[in-house]
Write an enzyme that holds these catalytic residues in place. Structure first.
Site, PDB file in Angstrom:
ATOM      1  N   HIS A 205       0.830  -1.205   0.000  1.00 46.46           N
ATOM      2  CA  HIS A 205       0.000   0.000   0.000  1.00 46.46           C
ATOM      3  C   HIS A 205       0.876   1.272   0.000  1.00 46.46           C
ATOM      4  O   HIS A 205       1.978   1.257  -0.507  1.00 46.46           O
ATOM      5  CB  HIS A 205      -0.978  -0.027   1.171  1.00 46.46           C
ATOM      6  CG  HIS A 205      -1.795  -1.276   1.211  1.00 46.46           C
ATOM      7  ND1 HIS A 205      -2.833  -1.525   0.347  1.00 46.46           N
ATOM      8  CD2 HIS A 205      -1.697  -2.390   1.997  1.00 46.46           C
ATOM      9  CE1 HIS A 205      -3.351  -2.715   0.590  1.00 46.46           C
ATOM     10  NE2 HIS A 205      -2.675  -3.276   1.586  1.00 46.46           N
ATOM     11  N   GLU A 221      -2.502   0.618   8.008  1.00 52.08           N
ATOM     12  CA  GLU A 221      -1.644  -0.498   7.608  1.00 52.08           C
ATOM     13  C   GLU A 221      -0.410  -0.031   6.847  1.00 52.08           C
ATOM     14  O   GLU A 221       0.688  -0.556   7.041  1.00 52.08           O
ATOM     15  CB  GLU A 221      -2.424  -1.486   6.748  1.00 52.08           C
ATOM     16  CG  GLU A 221      -1.593  -2.710   6.375  1.00 52.08           C
ATOM     17  CD  GLU A 221      -2.148  -3.488   5.203  1.00 52.08           C
ATOM     18  OE1 GLU A 221      -1.442  -4.381   4.696  1.00 52.08           O
ATOM     19  OE2 GLU A 221      -3.290  -3.206   4.790  1.00 52.08           O
ATOM     20  N   HIS A 274       2.613  -6.986   4.799  1.00 54.02           N
ATOM     21  CA  HIS A 274       1.235  -6.521   4.982  1.00 54.02           C
ATOM     22  C   HIS A 274       0.743  -6.856   6.392  1.00 54.02           C
ATOM     23  O   HIS A 274       1.342  -7.669   7.100  1.00 54.02           O
ATOM     24  CB  HIS A 274       0.304  -7.191   3.969  1.00 54.02           C
ATOM     25  CG  HIS A 274       0.471  -6.712   2.565  1.00 54.02           C
ATOM     26  ND1 HIS A 274      -0.357  -5.788   1.982  1.00 54.02           N
ATOM     27  CD2 HIS A 274       1.392  -7.041   1.627  1.00 54.02           C
ATOM     28  CE1 HIS A 274       0.037  -5.565   0.743  1.00 54.02           C
ATOM     29  NE2 HIS A 274       1.102  -6.316   0.489  1.00 54.02           N
ATOM     30  N   GLU A 336       1.138 -11.605   5.873  1.00 53.97           N
ATOM     31  CA  GLU A 336       0.165 -10.850   6.661  1.00 53.97           C
ATOM     32  C   GLU A 336       0.558 -11.061   8.121  1.00 53.97           C
ATOM     33  O   GLU A 336       0.483 -12.170   8.638  1.00 53.97           O
ATOM     34  CB  GLU A 336      -1.254 -11.364   6.409  1.00 53.97           C
ATOM     35  CG  GLU A 336      -1.731 -11.230   4.968  1.00 53.97           C
ATOM     36  CD  GLU A 336      -2.216  -9.821   4.631  1.00 53.97           C
ATOM     37  OE1 GLU A 336      -2.085  -8.921   5.475  1.00 53.97           O
ATOM     38  OE2 GLU A 336      -2.732  -9.636   3.505  1.00 53.97           O
TER      39      GLU A 336
END
Length: 372
Positions: A205, A221, A274, A336
């Site tokens: 991101h 995040e 992430h 993640e």
């Protein structure tokens, strides 16, 4: 009567939205540097509190309190609460840019009872010596594996050391072994696996794409991804790897640009950082792969390390049809590192200690993969 009614209504509002009075926090006192272009200072430790001022990137402030990931700071006439993950702890006194001369009141521990003045050995193939206890300080030189140093001081995961030639500086305690006991329970990445390897580290991101939003503390995040990626970079470089990052600032490279970078550079592996979210109450880490022939072994190696004690349970590996994996021609994995939708995961993910542990596990996993 009106006064009593007002108090009752206020209490009802507080109850109905689930707010609780802040818990008393242990007294803290240290200085920290702002790691954001412009950091809002708020009246209370909450994302919707009134903004009372702002701090510029690089300013050093005095920290006096901490609550749920928020830090109470003071810089000249500006005081209030800021999101803790935008500050990097330092030592000494604030610079002139803070418009104040607030001194840190917490001295560095130097008791000889904490294994100080003891000989220690470097375990990384290349370890940078810095001018202060943090990666933001300038590099003074480097040490190599098996070099012997003397520990002079300890501070927040960093050691002040004296080399055999008499030079002094600070190094990360992750890569120093003192006596028969290592200063960190997880072994550092082995130079045998990573030395000379080129790794692309992708903080997911960024820019206009914030990624997931923490449901309890409003954590972005994209910020956690970048900070964790910096730790991954540092651990990999300390083990002799070369590292390229898809972003080092709050910008948004396209998915195509991220996936293409490894091929363009001729990299050996690609890892994307992430944090997760789910409408269900789920906790833990999860690592994704796309190709069973090129990605699965890397994903398994990294998740195996994540499952060895970073603070969250491992949920294993899973197939992920993600662009940056699907369109990547080199071994790739997407991690993640916790669920921002789960309060306990979000609170832990906001801490530098967790981010460092997760980052080291990723670096160790990469080293394991290349040793096979």
């Amino acid at each position: 009567m009106k006064k009593l009614l007002g108090i009752a209504m206020l209490a009802l509002c507080i109850f109905s939205i689930g707010l609780q009075p802040p818990k008393a926090a242990a007294a803290v006192s240290y200085t920290a540097k702002v790691n954001a272009d412009s950091l809002n200072v708020r009246s209370e430790p909450a994302k919707n509190a009134v903004i009372t001022g702002s701090l510029k990137n690089g300013m050093v402030v005095s920290v006096t309190d901490e609550q749920h990931g928020w830090l109470k700071v003071k810089s000249g006439s500006t005081s209030g609460w800021v999101a803790g993950y935008y500050l990097q702890k330092t030592s000494g006194t604030p610079t002139a840019g803070t418009n104040g001369a607030i001194k840190a009141t917490q001295a560095v521990k130097t008791s000889t009872g904490n294994n100080l003045n003891a000989k220690a050995t470097v375990t990384a193939s290349s370890l940078r010596i810095r001018s202060g206890p943090g990666t933001s300080y300038s590099a003074l030189g480097s040490l190599k594996a098996q070099d012997t140093v003397t520990i002079l001081q300890r501070q927040n995961g960093w050691l002040k050391i004296r080399t055999a030639s008499g030079d002094t500086g600070w190094v990360s305690d992750q890569y120093i072994r003192s006596g028969a006991t290592a200063t960190n329970s997880a072994p550092p990445p082995s130079s045998g696996g990573l030395k000379g390897k080129l790794i692309v580290v992708d903080p997911g991101h960024g820019g206009s794409d914030p990624g997931m939003l923490g449901t309890t503390y409003g954590t972005l995040e994209k910020d956690l991804n970048l900070q964790t990626a910096f730790y991954v970079r540092d651990y990999l470089q300390a083990a002799g790897a070369r590292v390229e990052m898809t972003r080092t600032k709050d910008v948004k490279p396209s998915l195509a640009q991220r996936a293409q970078l490894g091929k363009t550079l001729g990299a050996d592996a690609f890892v994307s950082i992430h944090y997760n979210s789910s409408p269900k109450k789920i906790s833990g880490t999860l690592t994704f792969f796309y190709s069973e022939s090129t990605d699965l072994k890397l994903a398994r190696a990294i998740e195996a390390r994540l499952g060895q004690g970073v603070g969250l349970k491992s949920n294993g590996v899973s197939f992920g049809d993600y662009h940056i994996l699907r369109e990547n021609s080199i071994p790739s994995a997407l991690m993640e590192l916790g669920f921002l939708s789960t309060p306990s995961d979000e609170a832990l993910a906001r801490t530098a200690s967790y981010q460092r542990k997760a980052a080291q596990a990723i670096a160790n996993g990469l080293a394991d993969y290349f040793r096979r």
